[in-house]
Design an enzyme around this catalytic site. Structure first.
Site, mmCIF file in Angstrom:
data_model
loop_
_atom_site.group_PDB
_atom_site.id
_atom_site.type_symbol
_atom_site.label_atom_id
_atom_site.label_comp_id
_atom_site.label_asym_id
_atom_site.label_seq_id
_atom_site.Cartn_x
_atom_site.Cartn_y
_atom_site.Cartn_z
ATOM 1 N N ASP A 200 11.717 -38.735 2.370
ATOM 2 C CA ASP A 200 12.565 -39.915 2.512
ATOM 3 C C ASP A 200 11.699 -41.129 2.203
ATOM 4 O O ASP A 200 10.463 -41.032 2.166
ATOM 5 C CB ASP A 200 13.135 -40.016 3.942
ATOM 6 C CG ASP A 200 14.402 -40.861 4.014
ATOM 7 O OD1 ASP A 200 15.502 -40.288 4.063
ATOM 8 O OD2 ASP A 200 14.288 -42.112 3.995
ATOM 9 N N ARG B 173 20.434 -56.798 10.259
ATOM 10 C CA ARG B 173 19.243 -55.938 10.261
ATOM 11 C C ARG B 173 17.962 -56.731 10.018
ATOM 12 O O ARG B 173 16.959 -56.516 10.685
ATOM 13 C CB ARG B 173 19.405 -54.846 9.216
ATOM 14 C CG ARG B 173 20.516 -53.874 9.583
ATOM 15 C CD ARG B 173 20.496 -52.719 8.636
ATOM 16 N NE ARG B 173 21.573 -51.787 8.872
ATOM 17 C CZ ARG B 173 21.752 -50.694 8.155
ATOM 18 N NH1 ARG B 173 20.919 -50.409 7.175
ATOM 19 N NH2 ARG B 173 22.752 -49.886 8.409
HETATM 20 C C1 LIG Z 1 22.700 -41.214 4.905
HETATM 21 S S1 LIG Z 1 21.063 -40.596 4.866
HETATM 22 C C2 LIG Z 1 21.348 -38.933 4.298
HETATM 23 C C3 LIG Z 1 20.645 -37.911 5.145
HETATM 24 C C4 LIG Z 1 20.948 -36.462 4.771
HETATM 25 N N1 LIG Z 1 20.619 -36.197 3.400
HETATM 26 C C5 LIG Z 1 22.387 -36.125 5.053
HETATM 27 O O1 LIG Z 1 23.188 -36.031 4.128
HETATM 28 O O2 LIG Z 1 22.733 -35.960 6.227
HETATM 29 C C6 LIG Z 1 20.412 -41.393 3.392
HETATM 30 C C7 LIG Z 1 18.896 -41.365 3.342
HETATM 31 O O3 LIG Z 1 18.480 -41.740 2.029
HETATM 32 C C8 LIG Z 1 17.264 -42.424 2.165
HETATM 33 N N2 LIG Z 1 16.975 -43.200 0.957
HETATM 34 C C9 LIG Z 1 17.580 -44.333 0.531
HETATM 35 N N3 LIG Z 1 16.981 -44.787 -0.578
HETATM 36 C C10 LIG Z 1 15.988 -43.917 -0.877
HETATM 37 C C11 LIG Z 1 15.010 -43.845 -1.906
HETATM 38 N N4 LIG Z 1 14.923 -44.782 -2.859
HETATM 39 N N5 LIG Z 1 14.147 -42.807 -1.893
HETATM 40 C C12 LIG Z 1 14.213 -41.867 -0.924
HETATM 41 N N6 LIG Z 1 15.102 -41.886 0.078
HETATM 42 C C13 LIG Z 1 15.985 -42.899 0.101
HETATM 43 C C14 LIG Z 1 17.472 -43.287 3.390
HETATM 44 O O4 LIG Z 1 16.264 -43.722 3.954
HETATM 45 C C15 LIG Z 1 18.260 -42.357 4.296
HETATM 46 O O5 LIG Z 1 17.440 -41.704 5.222
#
Ligand SMILES: C[S@@+](CC[C@H](N)C(=O)[O-])C[C@H]1O[C@@H](n2cnc3c(N)ncnc32)[C@H](O)[C@@H]1O
Length: 334
Positions: A204, A92
């Site tokens: 996010d 990445r």
């Molecule tokens: C796997 S996705 C989950 C999406 C959705 N909640 C679902 O369950 O389908 C995880 C998300 O968490 C976000 N994320 C990771 N670290 C974060 C942080 N410190 N603050 C806010 N969002 C975060 C990532 O950018 C990503 O979009």
């Protein structure tokens, strides 16, 4: 598998556990290819596997570079990248270096420190390392609960004179499917109507994912699992992009999209929420960070509010004041 893209599909994002759009469902990045000793054990002649790098190959992420990337990801986003994530980080960040035309990680670290590029690059670094897998009505039992238990209870309270005000939060919304799924449940339950003040916050840390959430445009295959009547009520085909649909303006207007880093304190939010979905986000954090975030999410709920976590997450033993009401679903004690 819906929307699967093969290894050689140019649209596939190397090192992503899934393509950026319309991909297979998987949260955890794919295991790195084994580069260490094989099953026969370490060779006495070559204890370290040396993989020749072809000319023009992307810059190598050395052990010290990986440690630096891990430390920054933890400090800036709370991401706990275990040693098995090295190939993912190489792929990445390597892609980012190529896009910038940088020949080494040393040059990249310099860019992250240069005051003229640091802020923008820090965000690009975070965007590169987050995993945004999601889908509409993912882990559907939570939406079933909202539809069959929570919405009727909200109506019953309203009939008894409670304020007709509802606030829902998709914390870690990725490209927005979860937030729009919540909004659809609200509309279908009649909780978006004259006299009601109903909103969904979609937040996010990843600004690229948020741009997709804000645009509300999705490849047709992302909507394939929705009942056709629901699909046409809440989405419309895009005239200028034949394989894409977009969220109907009325649904889009319910959802506020904003960047929010869950590990930053304090959150710039005064609202208390009736429902918080923070699903498949905590798995990327270490235990102490999970504990802190859970306590803060709990504090952000109204008494009796609901917190939904992802299938591999649990609040058990990590936070007080939450009562389980279903699989990975909790109610804030009053
Ligand atoms: C796997 S996705 C989950 C999406 C959705 N909640 C679902 O369950 O389908 C995880 C998300 O968490 C976000 N994320 C990771 N670290 C974060 C942080 N410190 N603050 C806010 N969002 C975060 C990532 O950018 C990503 O979009």
């Amino acid at each position: 598998m819906r929307g699967h893209r093969g290894r050689h599909d140019p649209r596939r994002r190397p090192g992503r556990s899934h393509p950026r759009r319309g991909g297979a469902r998987r949260d955890r990045p794919r295991r790195a290819a084994r580069t260490g000793p094989g099953p026969a054990g370490p060779s006495r002649l070559s204890p370290v596997a040396v993989v020749p790098r072809p000319p023009g190959a992307e810059p190598e992420l050395r052990a010290a570079d990986f440690e630096r990337a891990r430390a920054l990801a933890a400090a800036w986003a709370g991401l706990a990248l275990g040693p098995q994530k090295r190939a993912m980080v190489q792929a990445r960040l390597g892609r980012r270096l190529r896009a910038l035309g940088l020949g080494s990680f040393a040059a990249y670290w310099a860019r992250l420190e240069d005051p003229t590029t640091a802020a923008e690059e820090r965000q690009a670094f975070i965007n590169a390392l987050t995993t945004n897998t999601t889908e509409f009505f993912r882990e559907p039992h939570h939406f079933t609960y909202l539809r069959t238990r929570w919405a009727p209870a909200a109506w019953a309270r309203a009939r008894q004179g409670a304020p007709r005000r509802l606030r829902l939060w998709s914390a870690g919304c990725a490209s927005g499917e979860e937030a729009y799924s919540l909004a659809i449940v609200l509309v279908e339950a009649g909780l978006v109507a004259p006299g009601w003040n109903t909103r969904v916050l979609a937040s996010d840390i990843d600004t690229e994912a948020l741009a997709r959430a804000a645009a509300g445009r999705y490849p047709a295959e992302r909507l394939a699992a929705l009942p056709p009547a629901v699909r046409v009520r809440h989405f419309r085909p895009r005239s200028d992009a034949p394989r894409e649909w977009e969220v109907q303006p009325a649904l889009r207007a319910l959802v506020t999209v904003r960047r929010l880093n869950l590990v930053e304190e304090p959150w710039p939010i005064r609202t208390h929420f009736d429902v918080i979905f923070c699903r498949n986000v905590l798995i990327y954090f270490d235990r102490p960070t999970q504990r802190r975030i859970l306590a803060r999410l709990r504090a952000q709920l109204v008494p009796g509010g609901l917190l939904a976590l992802g299938h591999a997450e649990s609040a058990f033993g990590l936070v007080e004041g939450l009562t389980p009401v279903g699989p990975t679903l909790y109610r804030a004690e009053r």
